[in-house]
Design a protein around this motif. Structure first.
Motif, PDB file in Angstrom:
ATOM      1  N   SER A  41      -0.205   3.312   4.968  1.00 27.93           N
ATOM      2  CA  SER A  41      -0.935   2.439   5.892  1.00 27.93           C
ATOM      3  C   SER A  41      -2.088   3.199   6.548  1.00 27.93           C
ATOM      4  O   SER A  41      -2.005   4.403   6.788  1.00 27.93           O
ATOM      5  CB  SER A  41       0.005   1.921   6.979  1.00 27.93           C
ATOM      6  OG  SER A  41      -0.716   1.171   7.942  1.00 27.93           O
ATOM      7  N   LYS A  42      -3.162   2.467   6.841  1.00 26.26           N
ATOM      8  CA  LYS A  42      -4.308   3.055   7.551  1.00 26.26           C
ATOM      9  C   LYS A  42      -4.233   2.797   9.056  1.00 26.26           C
ATOM     10  O   LYS A  42      -5.167   3.117   9.800  1.00 26.26           O
ATOM     11  CB  LYS A  42      -5.614   2.469   7.005  1.00 26.26           C
ATOM     12  CG  LYS A  42      -5.714   0.952   7.144  1.00 26.26           C
ATOM     13  CD  LYS A  42      -6.916   0.385   6.404  1.00 26.26           C
ATOM     14  CE  LYS A  42      -6.938  -1.146   6.500  1.00 26.26           C
ATOM     15  NZ  LYS A  42      -7.971  -1.762   5.661  1.00 26.26           N
ATOM     16  N   THR A  53      -6.295  -5.467   8.196  1.00 29.47           N
ATOM     17  CA  THR A  53      -4.986  -4.856   7.997  1.00 29.47           C
ATOM     18  C   THR A  53      -4.840  -4.304   6.584  1.00 29.47           C
ATOM     19  O   THR A  53      -5.760  -4.370   5.768  1.00 29.47           O
ATOM     20  CB  THR A  53      -3.869  -5.874   8.279  1.00 29.47           C
ATOM     21  OG1 THR A  53      -3.924  -6.915   7.292  1.00 29.47           O
ATOM     22  CG2 THR A  53      -4.008  -6.483   9.659  1.00 29.47           C
ATOM     23  N   ASP A  54      -3.667  -3.805   6.281  1.00 25.39           N
ATOM     24  CA  ASP A  54      -3.424  -3.144   4.993  1.00 25.39           C
ATOM     25  C   ASP A  54      -3.400  -4.105   3.807  1.00 25.39           C
ATOM     26  O   ASP A  54      -3.721  -3.706   2.689  1.00 25.39           O
ATOM     27  CB  ASP A  54      -2.089  -2.392   5.036  1.00 25.39           C
ATOM     28  CG  ASP A  54      -2.130  -1.187   5.963  1.00 25.39           C
ATOM     29  OD1 ASP A  54      -3.148  -0.480   5.968  1.00 25.39           O
ATOM     30  OD2 ASP A  54      -1.137  -0.969   6.687  1.00 25.39           O
ATOM     31  N   PRO A  89      -2.857  -4.764  -1.600  1.00 20.25           N
ATOM     32  CA  PRO A  89      -3.692  -4.005  -0.662  1.00 20.25           C
ATOM     33  C   PRO A  89      -5.041  -4.681  -0.424  1.00 20.25           C
ATOM     34  O   PRO A  89      -5.675  -5.181  -1.359  1.00 20.25           O
ATOM     35  CB  PRO A  89      -3.865  -2.652  -1.365  1.00 20.25           C
ATOM     36  CG  PRO A  89      -2.636  -2.518  -2.206  1.00 20.25           C
ATOM     37  CD  PRO A  89      -2.323  -3.907  -2.680  1.00 20.25           C
ATOM     38  N   VAL A 104       0.851  -1.189   0.000  1.00 16.52           N
ATOM     39  CA  VAL A 104       0.000   0.000   0.000  1.00 16.52           C
ATOM     40  C   VAL A 104       0.890   1.243   0.000  1.00 16.52           C
ATOM     41  O   VAL A 104       2.020   1.217   0.504  1.00 16.52           O
ATOM     42  CB  VAL A 104      -0.946   0.028   1.216  1.00 16.52           C
ATOM     43  CG1 VAL A 104      -1.929  -1.121   1.162  1.00 16.52           C
ATOM     44  CG2 VAL A 104      -0.162   0.026   2.523  1.00 16.52           C
ATOM     45  N   ASP A 132       2.627  -6.865   7.674  1.00 15.74           N
ATOM     46  CA  ASP A 132       1.694  -6.107   8.516  1.00 15.74           C
ATOM     47  C   ASP A 132       1.942  -6.343  10.005  1.00 15.74           C
ATOM     48  O   ASP A 132       1.016  -6.272  10.823  1.00 15.74           O
ATOM     49  CB  ASP A 132       0.246  -6.490   8.172  1.00 15.74           C
ATOM     50  CG  ASP A 132      -0.241  -5.830   6.900  1.00 15.74           C
ATOM     51  OD1 ASP A 132       0.431  -4.906   6.408  1.00 15.74           O
ATOM     52  OD2 ASP A 132      -1.302  -6.240   6.383  1.00 15.74           O
TER      53      ASP A 132
END
Length: 353
Positions: free
Chosen positions: A15-16, A32-33, A52, A12, A125
């Motif tokens: 990351s979020k 997760t991402d 992603p 990705v 992750d």
């Protein structure tokens, strides 16, 4: 064909993870991402991809919607006080995954795809694996028939995927159960031992009826007579009568739980007598009446150990005693000490990422 051990990684851009409130997680809602995807087509597995996390595109005629060819596993990754990340008995999950695949006429997933894909995905992750009591990263490998068409036959194309979700507690609050005397989870010769998606769908209606009565789960009994305990909702079941720990033997109706086997070994390590045998509702009720029934608890990956506070069978109701030193507490602690790398792993269950 590409070699199955080759895994392409597409990271990705951002990351979020910083938008996630790890102190307020609902089980299985946050992911997760990244995810892993690998397709079986033309009789062979193609390149596995880590990419992603996001939607997948399928048509309405996708066979999984019509004939239910879907299986999954439940696993966890744990972080210790030094920041190292570990899987717990992942090869056992790979073996059981392929047992499920075989029973549902699906292709078996090669070890290097399942295990190496899992390790690479978790490593990518690993910041999502948080350290702390009860915190973990829940791993969900699954496979579906992804071929389009509504002919009643096994698919010719399948998708194997892994998604991951940061997790805290699965069950919250007291758990009381109804012992089934009408509905059954599985029958002889069926798919009860497999992690087939349909097994869980079939349990929802009876469980909704239990919820309406104020009970959180069902202890399933055998389909033939409804006389013997088998599983508790989404968990394997253990009963403590006196100082003995009893659990139903494996058969083609009961899931061969990884946590179940681990708890049995933990109990033996602590000198607790474990009997793997059929336990009847009559025996349970007799033990409740004479005071020798000390504990009932369920075991599973998501829940680990869930003490049962009380049960109902037809018109009989019983509340379990509150114990100062329960087997559930002892064995939960011993298992978590291994999972979080706080104790020696004499059985070789931990796999470091």
């Amino acid at each position: 064909m590409t070699k199955t051990h080759e895994i392409v990684i597409d990271k990705v851009k951002e990351s979020k993870i910083n938008s996630i409130d790890f102190s307020n997680l609902t089980f299985g809602k946050t992911f997760t991402d990244h995810m892993l995807e690998c397709t079986w087509r033309d009789g062979e597995w193609h390149t596995a991809e880590i990419k992603p996390y996001g939607p997948i595109q399928v048509e309405p005629s996708c066979k999984v919607f019509h004939y239910g060819q879907a299986i999954f596993e439940g696993m966890k990754a744990f972080k210790d006080g030094d920041g190292d990340v570990f899987l717990f008995r992942p090869e056992d999950n790979w073996i059981r995954f392929n047992e499920s695949a075989k029973r549902l006429a699906m292709p078996e997933v090669p070890k290097e795809v399942f295990m190496e894909g899992l390790k690479k995905l978790v490593n990518l992750d690993k910041e999502w694996v948080r350290y702390g009591e009860g915190l973990s990263l829940y791993l969900r490998p699954f496979m579906i028939a992804s071929e389009n068409g509504v002919a009643a036959a096994p698919g010719t194309e399948y998708k194997f995927m892994i998604i991951m979700s940061p997790a805290f507690a699965y069950y919250k609050g007291d758990v009381r159960v109804i012992i089934a005397s009408e509905f059954s989870r599985a029958a002889d010769g069926g798919v009860g031992y497999a992690k087939a998606a349909g097994n869980y769908a079939a349990s929802f209606y009876p469980n909704n009826l239990a919820l309406e009565e104020g009970y959180q789960q069902i202890i399933w009994t055998d389909a033939a007579s409804h006389e013997y305990l088998e599983e508790a909702g989404t968990m394997n079941i253990f009963v403590r009568i006196g100082d003995k720990l009893l659990t139903a033997p494996n058969n083609d109706r009961i899931l061969n739980g990884v946590t179940r086997r681990s708890i049995m070994q933990m109990a033996k390590d602590h000198g607790i007598t474990v009997e793997e045998r059929r336990v009847s509702v009559k025996e349970l009720t007799a033990a409740a009446n004479d005071g020798s029934l000390k504990e009932i608890f369920g075991t599973g990956t998501a829940a680990v150990i869930v003490p049962i506070k009380g049960y109902k069978h037809e018109d009989f109701k019983f509340e379990l005693p509150t114990l100062e030193s329960s087997y559930a507490t002892l064995l939960m602690g011993a298992l978590k000490d291994i999972q979080y790398n706080r104790a020696e792993d004499q059985h070789g269950w931990r796999v470091k990422i």
